[in-house]
Design a protein around this motif. Structure first.
Motif, PDB file in Angstrom:
ATOM      1  N   GLY A  99     -32.232   1.057  10.239  1.00 47.35           N
ATOM      2  CA  GLY A  99     -31.656   1.828  11.015  1.00 47.35           C
ATOM      3  C   GLY A  99     -31.449   3.041  10.823  1.00 47.35           C
ATOM      4  O   GLY A  99     -31.900   4.313  11.374  1.00 47.35           O
ATOM      5  N   ARG A 102     -35.069   5.117   9.949  1.00 44.56           N
ATOM      6  CA  ARG A 102     -35.669   5.312  11.238  1.00 44.56           C
ATOM      7  C   ARG A 102     -34.752   6.578  12.087  1.00 44.56           C
ATOM      8  O   ARG A 102     -35.538   7.532  12.665  1.00 44.56           O
ATOM      9  CB  ARG A 102     -35.662   3.922  12.221  1.00 44.56           C
ATOM     10  CG  ARG A 102     -36.529   2.926  11.746  1.00 44.56           C
ATOM     11  CD  ARG A 102     -36.909   1.965  12.680  1.00 44.56           C
ATOM     12  NE  ARG A 102     -37.257   2.564  13.712  1.00 44.56           N
ATOM     13  CZ  ARG A 102     -37.873   1.695  14.665  1.00 44.56           C
ATOM     14  NH1 ARG A 102     -38.240   0.714  14.433  1.00 44.56           N
ATOM     15  NH2 ARG A 102     -38.698   2.395  15.895  1.00 44.56           N
ATOM     16  N   ALA A 103     -33.812   6.550  12.114  1.00 49.74           N
ATOM     17  CA  ALA A 103     -32.865   7.624  12.782  1.00 49.74           C
ATOM     18  C   ALA A 103     -32.836   8.959  11.842  1.00 49.74           C
ATOM     19  O   ALA A 103     -32.732   9.961  12.438  1.00 49.74           O
ATOM     20  CB  ALA A 103     -31.318   7.139  12.774  1.00 49.74           C
ATOM     21  N   ALA A 104     -32.843   8.653  10.525  1.00 49.27           N
ATOM     22  CA  ALA A 104     -32.465   9.993   9.635  1.00 49.27           C
ATOM     23  C   ALA A 104     -33.547   9.959   8.426  1.00 49.27           C
ATOM     24  O   ALA A 104     -32.967   9.643   7.337  1.00 49.27           O
ATOM     25  CB  ALA A 104     -31.026   9.856   9.551  1.00 49.27           C
TER      26      ALA A 104
END
Length: 160
Positions: A99, A102-104
């Motif tokens: 996660g 993917r987000a940062a």
């Protein structure tokens, strides 16, 4: 007059297309170890052998308190709690890293603290596996460590 110019604005990072999939693979491998542990040891374990039943009965009847005056729990419950907790943490660590990447994606810059923690986690798991666990866990945790280490030392370069 047309001139080719380059932007003088700093770029976030020099791209390395391979880094994110490799980081995610390492995370998935650690998560797989946690999930497999929960499934194999606590869900689909089957019947214990006679020797294991003797140990289970002794550990169920032996209580301990972790703190003076604290709640008395059996050694069996303590062992089961540690085991389930570690399996859950392994599984959720993998999901957390996936996660986060993917987000940062900037987290996977070369020599970042994030990558160093991933290497330390997988490397620690590999070390413990080499001491106490069967060969598949050693191999999978070793591969996860290599994935994280590759991104740590050869991943994208963060530019400021």
């Amino acid at each position: 007059m047309t001139a080719m110019t380059t932007s003088s604005a700093p770029t976030a990072s020099r791209s390395a297309r391979w880094a994110a999939p490799v980081q995610i693979t390492g995370a998935a491998l650690v998560g797989l170890i946690g999930a497999a542990h929960l499934l194999v040891v606590h869900t689909f374990n089957g019947e214990d052998s006679a020797g294991e039943e003797v140990i289970n009965e002794l550990s169920r009847s032996t209580t301990t308190a972790l703190f003076d005056g604290g709640r008395q729990i059996s050694v069996f419950d303590l062992d089961t709690g540690y085991s389930v907790g570690m399996g859950l943490l392994g599984m959720l660590f993998g999901l957390l890293v996936i996660g986060a990447v993917r987000a940062a994606p900037q987290l996977i810059a070369r020599w970042s603290l994030f990558n160093a923690i991933c290497v330390a986690t997988a490397g620690g798991l590999c070390w413990i596996a080499a001491l106490y666990f069967p060969e598949p866990v050693i191999a999978v945790s070793g591969l996860a460590t290599l994935c994280f280490a590759a991104v740590l030392v050869a991943g994208p370069v963060e530019r400021r």
